[in-house]
Design an enzyme around this catalytic site. Structure first.
Site, PDB file in Angstrom:
ATOM      1  N   GLY A   1       0.816  -1.213   0.000  1.00 21.37           N
ATOM      2  CA  GLY A   1       0.000   0.000   0.000  1.00 21.37           C
ATOM      3  C   GLY A   1       0.842   1.252   0.000  1.00 21.37           C
ATOM      4  CG  ASN A   2      -0.382   4.630  -1.698  1.00 21.17           C
ATOM      5  OD1 ASN A   2      -1.064   5.508  -1.199  1.00 21.17           O
ATOM      6  ND2 ASN A   2      -0.817   3.879  -2.707  1.00 21.17           N
ATOM      7  NE  ARG A   3       4.850   6.443   4.876  1.00 16.99           N
ATOM      8  CZ  ARG A   3       4.792   5.804   6.049  1.00 16.99           C
ATOM      9  NH1 ARG A   3       3.746   5.960   6.831  1.00 16.99           N
ATOM     10  NH2 ARG A   3       5.797   5.037   6.421  1.00 16.99           N
TER      11      ARG A   3
END
Ligand code: C5P
Length: 222
Positions: free
Chosen positions: A29-31
């Site tokens: 995932g990412n932020r």
């Protein structure tokens, strides 16, 4: 309050960050928080637009008066964006789409085995949705906006990315400590394919959203 300069127009916004599953319990995932995309959706609705918000993993409540489509992965996001873009006057890709996904998905949870090194995770490329919708233009005169988070040579890299993606406007963020990801505030430069450059000072994500619509509105056909 703002003028309803988007009345009669349908805008599609993607928000959040995709999650690319490895197995039933794990993902890459990412932020991205999705706050900028939601600010774009609220401001567009306030300016009279019909809004479709395609949301990936934000956990936010659906904004009033906005049609929300929930997705998880980049492939799902692509499908939802292509479908909505067929009827859209403008598409704003604020979502952080994973560039890569695991090459395979394990139906059962991947287990550690005594005395064995973990298997490397092979990745494959995800489709570039922004480049695809920019090349295809589902409707003549459709306005397409991308976002780019850069850490260095922000403007030069932004210009290159704008050309490579083929969109009309690119909102370029410098990724920093208190900026962009998860923050309430943002600072950006909006680059236009016709050469324009609009600096947006550090401030609420709603203010940046309104600048984006200020730039989109005059580019929309009537
Ligand atoms: O290439 P990069 O990820 O920096 O580009 C960011 C922009 O491209 C964002 O607008 C993002 O929504 C879009 N994007 C996309 N599909 C991808 C990767 C990024 O639409 N696979």
């Amino acid at each position: 309050d703002s003028v309803p300069d988007l009345a009669g127009h349908h805008v599609v916004i993607s928000a959040g960050g995709t999650r690319e599953p490895l197995d039933p319990v794990r993902y890459l995932g990412n932020r991205s928080s999705g706050k900028q995309g939601y600010a774009l959706a609220r401001t567009a609705a306030a300016r009279g637009a019909r809004v479709t918000l395609i949301e990936a993993n934000t956990g936010f409540a659906d904004p009033a008066g906005v049609e929300v489509v929930h997705v998880g992965t980049a492939v799902q996001l692509r499908e939802a964006v292509l479908k909505a873009a067929a009827e859209a006057d403008a598409v704003v890709m604020a979502a952080a789409v994973a560039d890569f996904r695991p090459a395979s998905y394990a139906e059962g949870k991947i287990k550690k085995k005594d005395g064995e090194e973990p298997a490397p995770v092979a990745l494959v490329r995800n489709p570039d949705i922004l480049a695809e919708i920019s090349a295809e233009r589902a409707r003549p005169g459709q306005v397409i906006v991308g976002f780019a988070a850069e850490t260095d040579d922000v403007l030069a890299n932004g210009r290159k990315k704008l050309r490579r993606k083929g969109c009309d406007l690119l909102v370029v963020n410098e990724v920093g400590e208190r900026k962009t990801f998860g923050a309430e505030e943002n600072e950006a430069v909006v680059l236009a394919a016709d050469g324009g450059e609009t600096a947006v000072p550090y401030g609420p994500k709603e203010a940046l959203a309104d600048v984006v619509w200020d730039l989109v509105a005059p580019r929309l056909g009537t």
